[in-house]
Design an enzyme around this catalytic site. Structure first.
Site, short mmCIF file in Angstrom:
data_model
loop_
_atom_site.label_atom_id
_atom_site.label_comp_id
_atom_site.label_asym_id
_atom_site.label_seq_id
_atom_site.Cartn_x
_atom_site.Cartn_y
_atom_site.Cartn_z
N GLY A 53 -15.77 -2.84 39.56
CA GLY A 53 -14.98 -3.21 40.48
C GLY A 53 -13.51 -3.40 40.30
O GLY A 53 -13.25 -3.93 41.29
N GLN A 95 -9.15 -6.67 44.75
CA GLN A 95 -8.11 -7.26 44.20
C GLN A 95 -8.71 -7.86 42.88
O GLN A 95 -7.13 -8.45 41.80
CB GLN A 95 -8.11 -7.96 45.21
N GLY A 136 -9.97 -6.66 40.11
CA GLY A 136 -9.65 -5.92 39.22
C GLY A 136 -8.46 -5.60 38.61
O GLY A 136 -7.96 -5.64 38.01
N ARG A 138 -30.31 -14.35 52.71
CA ARG A 138 -29.49 -14.88 51.75
C ARG A 138 -30.97 -13.28 51.04
O ARG A 138 -30.30 -13.07 50.01
CB ARG A 138 -30.16 -16.17 51.42
N ASN A 188 -27.51 -6.50 46.01
CA ASN A 188 -26.31 -6.63 44.88
C ASN A 188 -27.78 -6.72 43.46
O ASN A 188 -27.50 -5.83 42.43
CB ASN A 188 -26.24 -8.21 44.37
N GLY A 244 -19.26 -11.38 39.77
CA GLY A 244 -18.95 -10.74 41.61
C GLY A 244 -20.75 -11.65 41.87
O GLY A 244 -21.24 -11.68 41.46
N ASN A 245 -20.19 -12.18 42.93
CA ASN A 245 -20.86 -13.27 43.56
C ASN A 245 -22.86 -12.63 44.09
O ASN A 245 -22.52 -11.81 44.47
CB ASN A 245 -20.33 -13.85 44.58
N ASP A 305 -14.53 -22.73 38.61
CA ASP A 305 -14.71 -24.15 38.78
C ASP A 305 -14.01 -25.15 37.10
O ASP A 305 -13.42 -26.07 38.45
CB ASP A 305 -15.94 -24.43 39.47
N ARG A 320 -10.22 -25.15 38.37
CA ARG A 320 -9.71 -26.06 39.83
C ARG A 320 -10.60 -27.44 39.11
O ARG A 320 -9.92 -28.63 40.66
CB ARG A 320 -10.60 -25.21 40.79
N HIS A 375 -22.54 -21.27 40.43
CA HIS A 375 -21.34 -21.33 41.12
C HIS A 375 -21.22 -21.09 42.59
O HIS A 375 -21.24 -19.36 42.95
CB HIS A 375 -20.36 -20.05 40.50
P1 NAX Z 1 -13.36 -6.46 46.28
O1 NAX Z 1 -14.14 -6.47 47.57
O2 NAX Z 1 -11.74 -6.45 46.43
O3 NAX Z 1 -13.28 -5.29 45.54
C1 NAX Z 1 -14.74 -5.14 45.04
C2 NAX Z 1 -14.74 -3.42 44.31
O4 NAX Z 1 -15.93 -3.67 43.75
C3 NAX Z 1 -14.47 -2.65 45.56
O5 NAX Z 1 -13.23 -1.68 44.85
C4 NAX Z 1 -15.42 -2.19 45.26
O6 NAX Z 1 -15.62 -0.39 45.48
C5 NAX Z 1 -16.05 -2.40 43.97
N1 NAX Z 1 -17.77 -2.02 43.64
C6 NAX Z 1 -18.49 -2.45 44.86
N2 NAX Z 1 -20.02 -1.87 43.90
C7 NAX Z 1 -19.69 -1.70 43.07
C8 NAX Z 1 -20.48 -0.67 41.92
N3 NAX Z 1 -21.52 -0.95 42.35
N4 NAX Z 1 -20.14 -0.52 40.82
C9 NAX Z 1 -18.59 -0.83 40.59
N5 NAX Z 1 -17.62 -1.51 41.54
C10 NAX Z 1 -18.55 -1.41 42.58
O7 NAX Z 1 -13.57 -8.12 45.62
P2 NAX Z 1 -12.66 -9.09 45.05
O8 NAX Z 1 -11.87 -9.76 45.33
O9 NAX Z 1 -12.25 -8.26 43.54
O10 NAX Z 1 -13.98 -9.25 44.54
C11 NAX Z 1 -15.71 -8.95 43.95
C12 NAX Z 1 -16.77 -10.08 43.48
O11 NAX Z 1 -16.15 -11.44 42.42
C13 NAX Z 1 -17.10 -10.56 44.50
O12 NAX Z 1 -18.28 -10.78 44.62
C14 NAX Z 1 -16.49 -12.35 45.41
O13 NAX Z 1 -17.40 -12.65 45.60
C15 NAX Z 1 -16.44 -13.11 43.15
N6 NAX Z 1 -15.85 -14.04 43.04
C16 NAX Z 1 -15.92 -14.88 42.33
C17 NAX Z 1 -15.80 -15.94 41.70
C18 NAX Z 1 -16.68 -16.87 40.63
O14 NAX Z 1 -16.20 -17.53 40.47
N7 NAX Z 1 -17.61 -16.29 39.80
C19 NAX Z 1 -14.55 -16.17 42.35
C20 NAX Z 1 -13.30 -14.91 43.29
C21 NAX Z 1 -14.60 -14.33 43.18
O15 NAX Z 1 -14.93 -14.62 44.98
#
Ligand code: NAX
Length: 328
Positions: free
Chosen positions: A11, A15, A17, A98, A105, A130-131, A159, A162, A187
């Site tokens: 990813g 954002q 990344g 869900r 995923n 990733g969630n 978390d 925070r 989470h």
């Molecule tokens: P973005 O949508 O900005 O970026 C995700 C990126 O992943 C995209 O560039 C997409 O092309 C890429 N991607 C998708 N499938 C892929 C794959 N199979 N292989 C490689 N790359 C792939 O999301 P972003 O804001 O960066 O968030 C990423 C993840 O973090 C989300 O699932 C989000 O829910 C999760 N989070 C987890 C948190 C935690 O505390 N555990 C908090 C922050 C965030 O919400």
């Protein structure tokens, strides 16, 4: 001179990344004396943007950055990886159930786990951001039978951070005075931030606060719903703070917790505190020499027990659902 550590980030064009890569390259993941090679993994649509980020990384002339490679094939992306940050995931979109979310995923984390199994370095450490992070970590772990299960972890450090910040604001303490805070469970909105064992400048945090209503009605929901509050305010989900937490998670795992303190990590349960073995749940952990241990022997009061159990029940449901879908 040290051999560079291979760090794979999935990813990479997203954002998180963008907030993460520059700090990895400047030494905030592993330490200011550890050279790194970055391996960026994206999907084909993300390759061009990842190349742009790589150009900017070049333009920083980071002394510790020894190379950047970009891939859209997980088998190549995880080759020789010592640390893997699994950030890219399929977000929940409108009308998605869900089961749909978990199977979408599964389509990402199962092949990534298999690629880690086949190609990563023997000392691989995996953090899933990733969630739904805990269950995505479980899927990847199940697909990597040759990698010790404990190398697969999920991020609850955001978390944790925070909760420290909220507790500091309430009590007027410095964040550095707060120790032994724990995030238990998933989470998700059911997570349980526990201050009963926490200390503020050496005093028991629950006694300092002495307000169970604030705990139940303000502190816990504020921490658990902070992600939604950030989206509401910023118009985009947490990115820099999530990246910061990912750096903290790995840095602590590799470099150790301070004496007398612990951190929170989503790790495969060994059955501690009645959490069913195998599910990836957040626990209080200490780390040393690149290994972590779940803190043992804490008294869990009734208030905490009910909340830990509720979050763990959600994790068990998610595990059963992905088992049903053939993902583990
Ligand atoms: P973005 O949508 O900005 O970026 C995700 C990126 O992943 C995209 O560039 C997409 O092309 C890429 N991607 C998708 N499938 C892929 C794959 N199979 N292989 C490689 N790359 C792939 O999301 P972003 O804001 O960066 O968030 C990423 C993840 O973090 C989300 O699932 C989000 O829910 C999760 N989070 C987890 C948190 C935690 O505390 N555990 C908090 C922050 C965030 O919400």
């Amino acid at each position: 001179t040290r051999t560079p550590v291979n760090v794979t980030v999935t990813g990479a064009a997203g954002q998180i990344g963008y907030a993460l890569l520059f700090r990895i390259a400047s030494g905030h993941l592993l330490g200011a004396d550890v050279p790194v090679k970055l391996r960026l993994l994206e999907i084909p649509q993300g390759m061009k943007a990842a190349e742009g980020t790589a150009m900017e990384l070049d333009d920083c002339a980071f002394p510790l950055l020894r190379g950047i490679d970009i891939f859209d094939d997980p088998n190549k992306g995880f080759e020789g990886a010592n640390v893997a940050l699994l950030v890219g995931a399929r977000p929940r979109t409108k009308g998605m159930e869900r089961g749909d979310l978990l199977s979408a995923n599964g389509g990402i984390f199962k092949p990534q786990g298999a690629a880690i199994n086949a190609h990563a370095a023997d000392d691989i450490k995996v953090l899933v951001v990733g969630n739904p992070a805990n269950t995505n970590a479980l899927i990847a772990q199940a697909a990597a039978p040759d990698v010790p299960a404990e190398r697969f972890t999920a991020m609850t450090r955001l978390d944790h951070n925070r909760a420290i910040s909220q507790l500091a604001a309430r009590t007027g303490a410095a964040v550095t005075d707060i120790k032994r805070l724990t995030i238990w469970g998933n989470h998700s909105a059911t997570q349980y931030p526990d201050i009963f064992h926490a200390e503020i400048a050496g005093k028991n945090a629950a006694e300092v606060v002495n307000d169970e209503q604030w705990l139940a009605e303000t502190f816990i929901p504020t921490v658990a719903k902070r992600g939604a509050a950030i989206i509401e305010a910023r118009g985009a989900s947490s990115a820099a703070s999530a990246a910061n937490a990912a750096l903290d998670h790995v840095h602590t795992w590799v470099n150790g917790t301070a004496a007398g303190d612990w951190t929170s990590m989503g790790v495969p349960s060994d059955g501690s505190y009645g959490v069913p073995e195998g599910i990836i749940s957040s626990f209080p952990v200490t780390t040393k020499d690149g290994k972590y241990e779940i803190v043992q022997g804490l008294d869990i009061n009734e208030f905490s027990r009910a909340r830990i159990d509720a979050s763990v029940a959600e994790l068990v449901e998610e595990r059963d659902a992905v088992r049903e879908l053939g993902l583990i």
